[in-house]
Design an enzyme around this catalytic site. Structure first.
Site, PDB file in Angstrom:
ATOM      1  N   ASP A  11       0.856  -1.170   0.000  1.00 25.63           N
ATOM      2  CA  ASP A  11       0.000   0.000   0.000  1.00 25.63           C
ATOM      3  C   ASP A  11       0.906   1.238   0.000  1.00 25.63           C
ATOM      4  OD1 ASP A  11      -2.325   1.661   0.552  1.00 25.63           O
ATOM      5  OD2 ASP A  11      -1.561   1.760   2.619  1.00 25.63           O
ATOM      6  N   ARG A  12       0.359   2.377  -0.400  1.00 29.20           N
ATOM      7  CA  ARG A  12       1.184   3.588  -0.420  1.00 29.20           C
ATOM      8  C   ARG A  12       0.891   4.468   0.807  1.00 29.20           C
ATOM      9  NH1 ARG A  12       0.871   8.681  -4.529  1.00 29.20           N
ATOM     10  NH2 ARG A  12      -0.351   9.366  -2.732  1.00 29.20           N
ATOM     11  N   ASP A  13      -0.247   5.165   0.776  1.00 29.40           N
ATOM     12  CA  ASP A  13      -0.533   6.144   1.834  1.00 29.40           C
ATOM     13  C   ASP A  13      -0.754   5.453   3.184  1.00 29.40           C
ATOM     14  OD1 ASP A  13      -0.482   8.134  -0.177  1.00 29.40           O
ATOM     15  OD2 ASP A  13      -2.587   7.758  -0.641  1.00 29.40           O
ATOM     16  N   ASP A  19      -0.186   9.501   5.736  1.00 30.57           N
ATOM     17  CA  ASP A  19      -1.486   9.634   5.073  1.00 30.57           C
ATOM     18  C   ASP A  19      -2.196  10.895   5.565  1.00 30.57           C
ATOM     19  OD1 ASP A  19      -3.852   9.371   3.777  1.00 30.57           O
ATOM     20  OD2 ASP A  19      -4.338   7.381   4.560  1.00 30.57           O
ATOM     21  N   TYR A  22      -5.510  12.085   0.590  1.00 28.88           N
ATOM     22  CA  TYR A  22      -5.421  12.530  -0.808  1.00 28.88           C
ATOM     23  C   TYR A  22      -4.095  13.222  -1.109  1.00 28.88           C
ATOM     24  CZ  TYR A  22     -10.295  11.514  -0.090  1.00 28.88           C
ATOM     25  OH  TYR A  22     -11.465  10.895   0.249  1.00 28.88           O
ATOM     26  N   SER A  56      -8.567   7.477  -4.963  1.00 30.83           N
ATOM     27  CA  SER A  56      -9.873   8.029  -5.329  1.00 30.83           C
ATOM     28  C   SER A  56      -9.857   9.546  -5.386  1.00 30.83           C
ATOM     29  CB  SER A  56     -10.950   7.561  -4.346  1.00 30.83           C
ATOM     30  OG  SER A  56     -10.795   8.208  -3.094  1.00 30.83           O
ATOM     31  N   CYS A  92      -5.507   2.727  -8.437  1.00 33.98           N
ATOM     32  CA  CYS A  92      -6.915   2.739  -8.843  1.00 33.98           C
ATOM     33  C   CYS A  92      -7.411   4.182  -8.732  1.00 33.98           C
ATOM     34  CB  CYS A  92      -7.740   1.825  -7.947  1.00 33.98           C
ATOM     35  SG  CYS A  92      -9.515   2.157  -8.098  1.00 33.98           S
ATOM     36  N   HIS A  94     -10.370   5.248  -9.279  1.00 31.94           N
ATOM     37  CA  HIS A  94     -11.842   5.250  -9.223  1.00 31.94           C
ATOM     38  C   HIS A  94     -12.381   5.484  -7.814  1.00 31.94           C
ATOM     39  CE1 HIS A  94     -10.598   2.297 -12.488  1.00 31.94           C
ATOM     40  NE2 HIS A  94     -11.106   3.318 -13.141  1.00 31.94           N
ATOM     41  N   ARG A 105     -10.113  -1.314  -7.177  1.00 29.84           N
ATOM     42  CA  ARG A 105     -10.079  -0.658  -5.870  1.00 29.84           C
ATOM     43  C   ARG A 105     -10.042  -1.707  -4.757  1.00 29.84           C
ATOM     44  NH1 ARG A 105     -11.097   4.129  -3.152  1.00 29.84           N
ATOM     45  NH2 ARG A 105     -12.348   3.939  -1.272  1.00 29.84           N
ATOM     46  N   ASP A 131      -1.825  -0.577   5.751  1.00 28.11           N
ATOM     47  CA  ASP A 131      -2.297  -0.090   7.053  1.00 28.11           C
ATOM     48  C   ASP A 131      -3.805  -0.222   7.206  1.00 28.11           C
ATOM     49  OD1 ASP A 131      -2.754   1.983   5.130  1.00 28.11           O
ATOM     50  OD2 ASP A 131      -3.013   3.411   6.785  1.00 28.11           O
TER      51      ASP A 131
HETATM   52 MG   LIG Z   1      -3.105   3.078   3.352  1.00 28.78          MG
HETATM   53 ZN   LIG Z   2     -10.401   1.059  -9.823  1.00 29.31          ZN
END
Ligand SMILES: [Mg+2]
Ligand SMILES: [Zn+2]
Length: 181
Positions: A11-13, A19, A22, A56, A92, A94, A105, A131
């Site tokens: 995962d990134r954020d 995090d 956004y 998103s 993703c 979306h 997602r 996380d």
């Molecule tokens: Mg995360």
């Molecule tokens: Zn997606």
């Protein structure tokens, strides 16, 4: 003998960077302490790195696909210079309420499945680390071992403990544990 390699799906954020909600520009990117070092630990142990990130903020119009890509390229270059260049990045863009359902997602495993279809990765030697519960569920959907990051007191953390999912406070501690086991 298998020619398949092993990977860490990340995962990134909230896993690599703080995090703030956004994160779509380099200005709002702040490495979590030890995260870069953790990536190097994985690479040194012959794991390929694959980033799988829900973004998103793109569907919501908070930042553009181009903004996202510029940030990804900046971090990718930083990691290449550091000796921990990811094999691939997936995101993703979306959100179901805005763009309708999609296969990518998380907790859906579409991004991980795409990586497995593209690269010679053995899911049985690989890990998914994030996380959030949806990160864990995306890994589980493909039979990939998972780790939940957390401090051990949120509802999500209690859910992970109840399901015998390894829980670590930080990516760095997870990296040390995985590469020593
Ligand atoms: Mg995360
Ligand atoms: Zn997606």
């Amino acid at each position: 003998m298998s020619s398949l390699g092993k990977a860490i799906f990340l995962d990134r954020d909230g896993t690599l960077n703080v995090d703030f909600g956004y994160v779509g520009t380099r200005k709002t990117w702040q490495w979590i302490d030890g995260a870069k070092e953790a990536l190097k630990v994985f690479v040194s142990a012959n794991y390929r790195l694959v980033i799988v990130s829900n973004q998103s903020g793109i569907a919501r119009g908070f930042f553009s696909e181009d903004d996202y890509k510029a940030l990804e390229e900046s971090i990718d270059a930083e990691l290449a210079a550091y000796g921990a260049k990811p094999l691939a990045w997936y995101h993703c863009p979306h959100h179901p309420d805005i763009t309708g359902p999609c296969p990518c997602r998380k907790p859906k495993p579409g991004m991980l499945a795409q990586a497995l279809a593209t690269y010679p990765i053995d899911p049985k030697q690989s890990w998914m680390i994030g996380d959030r519960r949806r990160d864990v569920e995306a890994g589980q959907a493909l039979g990939i071992a998972t780790i939940k990051l957390g401090v051990g007191d949120s509802l999500e953390d209690r859910w992970a403990c109840a399901n015998h999912i390894p829980l670590f406070p930080s990516l760095y501690q997870a990296a040390i544990w995985i590469t020593r086991s």
